[in-house]
Motif scaffolding. Structure first.
Motif, PDB file in Angstrom:
ATOM      1  N   PRO A  36       1.028  -1.204   0.073  1.00 49.90           N
ATOM      2  CA  PRO A  36       0.079   0.141  -0.094  1.00 49.90           C
ATOM      3  C   PRO A  36       0.823   1.422  -0.040  1.00 49.90           C
ATOM      4  CG  PRO A  36      -1.044  -1.558   1.444  1.00 49.90           C
ATOM      5  CD  PRO A  36       0.403  -2.079   1.077  1.00 49.90           C
ATOM      6  N   GLU A  90      -1.335  -3.789  -6.345  1.00 56.02           N
ATOM      7  CA  GLU A  90      -2.345  -2.963  -5.499  1.00 56.02           C
ATOM      8  C   GLU A  90      -2.720  -1.577  -5.877  1.00 56.02           C
ATOM      9  OE1 GLU A  90      -4.428  -2.543  -2.683  1.00 56.02           O
ATOM     10  OE2 GLU A  90      -2.894  -3.735  -1.638  1.00 56.02           O
ATOM     11  N   SER A 102      -6.494  -0.763  -6.316  1.00 56.55           N
ATOM     12  CA  SER A 102      -6.970   0.428  -5.383  1.00 56.55           C
ATOM     13  C   SER A 102      -6.791   1.584  -6.280  1.00 56.55           C
ATOM     14  CB  SER A 102      -6.169   0.380  -4.252  1.00 56.55           C
ATOM     15  OG  SER A 102      -6.166  -0.828  -3.474  1.00 56.55           O
TER      16      SER A 102
END
Length: 530
Positions: free
Chosen positions: A157, A316, A320
């Motif tokens: 992240p 990710e 996202s």
């Protein structure tokens, strides 16, 4: 190539122009008077106000900064999102085969062309933030995620958030749709390479010949001056700090002044020599040096960790993507949005008109598809790889306890973060010195390309007088020196001002959402591709 296509190419070549309409190039050889008065006036006002009452200037800009981040941030995010997806649509369409500038073959080789593109934005801040930003997001979990900071689960992240700030959206706004508008207007319709030309499809000749056009150009130049003086000033502080830590050189204003002088001499000489000499040579050298440093990190650093981190982080980033791109101050802490996503997006918006001029100028002979994909896909991928090599190594050392940058990054000491990470890379002090050199040359490539672009705005043609190129390069260095004399805080105030300049610039580039595709299809029709 068919005879019809060949004749079309010849026609385009004859109608394209490397200069502004008749007479104006000579009249504005040393710059548009309106642009010169407003931009020089801004420099004098900002520096003068800083000298007389720095606190009041900082307070005024801080209020404007906070208001812009709160009320304009969502608009900036939507503008970048729409630009990227519309540009992708143009790239894959039949119009993507049209060539810019009426040239059958590219003016520059692919490596030289990509080098010049990479050394503009990435130089403006990517190298400065590459080591520290991923580590910051690792120790302070971004709002889009709920992972525990400082853990193995927080690595992907953290990197993904850095990719968002320096990835597809950031690059696409800089030179995709707006570059198409400028390329069509300049090479086919004979309009000057100036920001006002972005509004020509909407307002016609009125915007080209009126004082309002000069105001438009000046606002865009001011945004770039603010956006470029910041990295120049921060580079001086970073180099001074680095030389002190590595070699014991005094970390003081006199050292920063010497660094500024040397830096200015390099990028002014490059800008004066032009695109075909200094600018592309410096860019090529910089990219080669970055490749060497990257190869050493990859071969002798935490290789497996970096490979796994890149794969997981890119995954990710893609999964996202919308969660990160559409966060607002209603769903994330206002301070975080203000100092991260909105700040970066506003910075890139401010650069857009002049960066688009540069992209349109160096992309003659390239297809629309090649240009859009290079700027919007290839350059971001190169950026994410660089962030993984440098920032990913920093995350690895933070995770394994080699050092702790939490305190430094909470104080936004990115110069300290960069040096700390660099010293722990393979090669130690030698690698740290190489990273400092790379950072310096990257900032120099921003200085030369933007000095050239600003001079082009004033002259309105591809070969602005060398004196005006040197003037703008020198002016930005002098401004940085004066602000550093007052303390690095004033450079920070100027960086905040970037966000305010994004308001008018965002309105200038807004029409490119529809005029960009129109320009692309017009070029394709003229070349009988559709």
């Amino acid at each position: 190539m068919s005879s019809s296509t060949a004749s079309t190419t010849d026609s385009l070549r004859s109608t394209s122009s490397d200069s502004s309409p008749a007479g104006s190039a000579d009249a504005h050889r040393f710059g548009d008077p309106v642009v010169l008065v407003l931009t020089i006036g801004f420099i004098l006002l900002f520096v003068g106000w800083s000298l007389m009452d720095a606190d009041s200037l900082a307070a005024v800009i801080d209020v404007g900064f906070a208001w812009t981040a709160k009320y304009m941030g969502t608009f900036f995010q939507l503008l970048l999102l729409l630009t990227f997806f519309i540009a992708m649509g143009v790239a894959v369409s039949r119009a993507g085969a049209a060539r810019l500038g009426g040239m059958e073959k590219p003016e520059f080789s692919t490596f030289r062309w990509l080098s010049m593109i990479l050394c503009t934005l990435l130089a403006g801040g990517g190298v400065f933030f590459a080591a520290g930003e991923p580590v910051y997001h690792f120790v302070v979990t971004p709002p889009a995620f709920d992972t525990e900071a400082g853990t193995a689960q927080a690595v992907a992240p953290a990197m993904a958030q850095a990719f968002m700030h320096w990835g597809f959206l950031a690059w696409s706004v800089l030179g995709s749709l707006t570059a198409m508008v400028l390329a069509h207007a300049h090479y086919v319709q004979g309009k000057p390479l100036q920001p006002r030309t972005l509004l020509y499809p909407v307002f016609g000749e009125r915007i080209m010949s009126s004082w309002l056009g000069g105001v438009v150009d000046a606002m865009c130049v001011i945004a770039v001056v603010a956006g470029t003086v910041g990295p120049i000033g921060f580079l001086a502080t970073q180099m001074s700090f680095g030389l002190h830590e590595l070699f014991g050189v005094a970390d003081e204003f006199s050292t920063q002044l010497v660094i500024l002088g040397l830096l200015a001499a390099v990028y002014v000489a490059s800008a004066v020599s032009g695109i075909h000499r200094g600018i592309q040579l410096l860019s090529r050298f910089n990219v080669i040096l970055a490749l060497v440093i990257g190869a050493v990190i990859f071969a002798f650093g935490p290789t497996l960790f970096l490979v796994n981190t890149y794969m997981a982080s890119m995954g990710e980033y893609l999964t996202s993507f919308f969660a990160m791109a559409t966060m607002t101050s209603e769903t994330a802490p206002e301070w975080w949005m203000k100092w991260w996503t909105v700040f970066f997006f506003a910075w890139f918006i401010g650069y857009t008109p002049l960066m688009s001029i540069f992209v349109a100028r160096i992309s003659r002979g390239r297809t629309i598809r090649q240009t859009i994909l290079a700027v919007s896909i290839l350059a971001p991928i190169a950026t994410t790889i660089w962030f993984t090599l440098l920032g990913g190594s920093g995350v690895y050392y933070q995770l394994t306890g080699v050092f702790d940058l939490t305190e430094a990054l909470n104080a936004f000491r990115f110069d300290q973060a960069t040096l700390t990470v660099a010293k722990n890379l393979p090669g130690g002090v030698m690698m740290a010195a190489a990273v400092l050199l790379l950072t310096t040359i990257f900032v120099a490539t921003t200085g030369d390309s933007m000095s050239y672009a600003i001079a082009t705005v004033g002259a309105g043609h591809d070969e602005p007088h060398y004196a005006i190129r040197a003037f703008w390069g020198g002016a930005m260095a002098v401004m940085a020196a004066i602000l550093l004399y007052m303390g690095a805080g004033q450079i920070g105030v100027l960086q905040q001002f970037i966000v305010l300049t994004a308001i008018p610039v965002s309105l200038i580039i807004l029409p490119s959402l529809w005029t960009g595709p129109q320009a692309a299809f017009a070029m394709a029709r003229a070349q009988k591709l559709i």
